[in-house]
Write a protein that holds these residues in place. Structure first.
Motif, PDB file in Angstrom:
ATOM      1  N   UNK A 256     -24.716 -17.865 -11.402  1.00 44.92           N
ATOM      2  CA  UNK A 256     -23.980 -16.780 -10.537  1.00 44.92           C
ATOM      3  C   UNK A 256     -25.569 -16.449  -9.272  1.00 44.92           C
ATOM      4  N   UNK A 257     -26.568 -15.446 -10.598  1.00 42.90           N
ATOM      5  CA  UNK A 257     -27.491 -14.978 -10.085  1.00 42.90           C
ATOM      6  C   UNK A 257     -28.581 -15.869  -8.862  1.00 42.90           C
ATOM      7  N   UNK A 258     -28.218 -17.225  -9.593  1.00 37.40           N
ATOM      8  CA  UNK A 258     -29.426 -18.833  -9.222  1.00 37.40           C
ATOM      9  C   UNK A 258     -28.351 -18.776  -7.525  1.00 37.40           C
ATOM     10  N   UNK A 259     -27.613 -18.819  -6.706  1.00 35.64           N
ATOM     11  CA  UNK A 259     -26.584 -18.312  -5.536  1.00 35.64           C
ATOM     12  C   UNK A 259     -26.536 -17.182  -4.720  1.00 35.64           C
ATOM     13  N   UNK A 260     -26.876 -15.759  -5.931  1.00 38.00           N
ATOM     14  CA  UNK A 260     -27.426 -15.211  -5.105  1.00 38.00           C
ATOM     15  C   UNK A 260     -28.190 -14.766  -3.752  1.00 38.00           C
ATOM     16  N   UNK A 261     -27.435 -14.093  -2.934  1.00 31.57           N
ATOM     17  CA  UNK A 261     -28.094 -13.731  -1.713  1.00 31.57           C
ATOM     18  C   UNK A 261     -28.589 -12.147  -1.086  1.00 31.57           C
ATOM     19  N   UNK A 262     -29.807 -11.964  -0.983  1.00 32.60           N
ATOM     20  CA  UNK A 262     -30.064 -10.643  -1.486  1.00 32.60           C
ATOM     21  C   UNK A 262     -30.498 -10.356   0.282  1.00 32.60           C
ATOM     22  N   UNK A 263     -29.611  -9.382   0.973  1.00 34.24           N
ATOM     23  CA  UNK A 263     -30.062  -9.353   1.961  1.00 34.24           C
ATOM     24  C   UNK A 263     -30.695  -7.987   2.711  1.00 34.24           C
TER      25      UNK A 263
END
Length: 299
Positions: A256-263
């Motif tokens: 989950x956290x490894x695929x999280x994108x933060x914009x």
């Protein structure tokens, strides 16, 4: 009603009322005025109406409105606005529809931010998104399966009120952290950080860790594919990113956290664009509400 039609979007806050008209998918005109927040309800409604009236030449077909506080998105009733004391129970939808003779949709302002970013920003490529606004307070809007999730009276996602350490997340993730904990404004600290001030950089690192703790909990609660950060404090992102990511890296479920994108938001009119998008989103909301209505008894 699609956003490509002529739709008026309005963001009503405790200090200002911002609005814009959209035609062919683009905002054609913006107006901003001060919110007469201390005045009686009738005078505030007059100020809102006056600003809307300035757009009559565009022959708009619908109005979308974002406003802080609790909102019944079906009935368009606004409840308990802390920054506008006279707005404790206001049937905003009914009032404006009677006045302007067009459909009116009302929702929480943080939801409008998230929806605006989802519809017009890079988060559009994801189905599960959380928008976080960082400013005087913090707001959170949730996109689940490509649509707003609002909960009862748009009360979902009020993470600013969630207890954290000795206070709440709002005390550690909004401008309150800088003013109350460090006696500096975020803007002033950002200028110091830009100059390389070790003190300012350390404060932003601490701030990033607090924000990371919030995002950690958002991952546990909603498992979003993307998070969009908005609000005035977003401009200091380079100074608090490292502290934030240090906490996120501790998240136990790496898929989950490894695929999280933060914009970081690059839109100047997220809330207005989201308010405009409410008109189309409301069709889904009403349909969902009807489908979830209690079934009649067969007895």
């Amino acid at each position: 009603m699609k956003a490509s039609n002529t739709v008026l979007g309005m963001d009503i806050g405790g200090t200002k009322i911002s609005s814009g008209i959209i035609r062919d998918g683009k905002i054609a005109e913006r107006i901003q005025s001060q919110t007469p927040a201390s005045l009686p309800q009738e005078e505030i409604l007059d100020a809102i109406s006056l600003q809307i009236s300035a757009y009559k030449k565009f022959d708009f077909q619908a109005i979308g409105i974002g406003i802080p506080g609790l909102v019944d998105p079906i009935k368009g009733i606004v409840y308990n606005l802390a920054n506008i004391p006279s707005f404790q129970k206001v049937n905003l939808k009914s009032y404006l529809e009677n006045k302007f003779k067009v459909p009116v949709v009302v929702n929480n302002d943080a939801n409008c931010f998230a929806l605006g970013e989802y519809k017009f920003g890079p988060a559009l490529s994801h189905r599960h998104v959380v928008g976080i606004t960082l400013g005087t307070g913090i707001g959170t809007g949730i996109i689940a399966n490509g649509h707003l999730y609002t909960g009862q009276l748009c009360g979902a996602g009020e993470w600013g009120a969630v207890p954290y350490l000795d206070q709440t997340f709002e005390d550690y993730c909004s401008s309150k952290f800088f003013k109350n904990q460090n006696r500096y404004s975020a803007k002033k600290l950002s200028a110091k950080a830009k100059e390389g001030s070790p003190e300012a950089l350390q404060i932003f690192n601490e701030y990033g860790q607090h924000l990371g703790q919030l995002i950690y909990r958002l991952l546990l609660t909603y498992a979003p594919e993307a998070i969009v950060i908005g609000g005035s404090i977003r401009k200091a992102y380079p100074y608090f990113e490292k502290g934030m990511q240090a906490i996120i890296s501790e998240f136990p479920y790496k898929p989950i956290s490894g695929n999280l994108k933060i914009y970081v938001s690059e839109l100047d009119d997220s809330a207005i664009l989201g308010a405009i998008s409410l008109v189309e989103e409301n069709e889904f909301l009403v349909k969902s509400e009807n489908q979830s209505a209690p079934r009649p008894s067969l007895a």
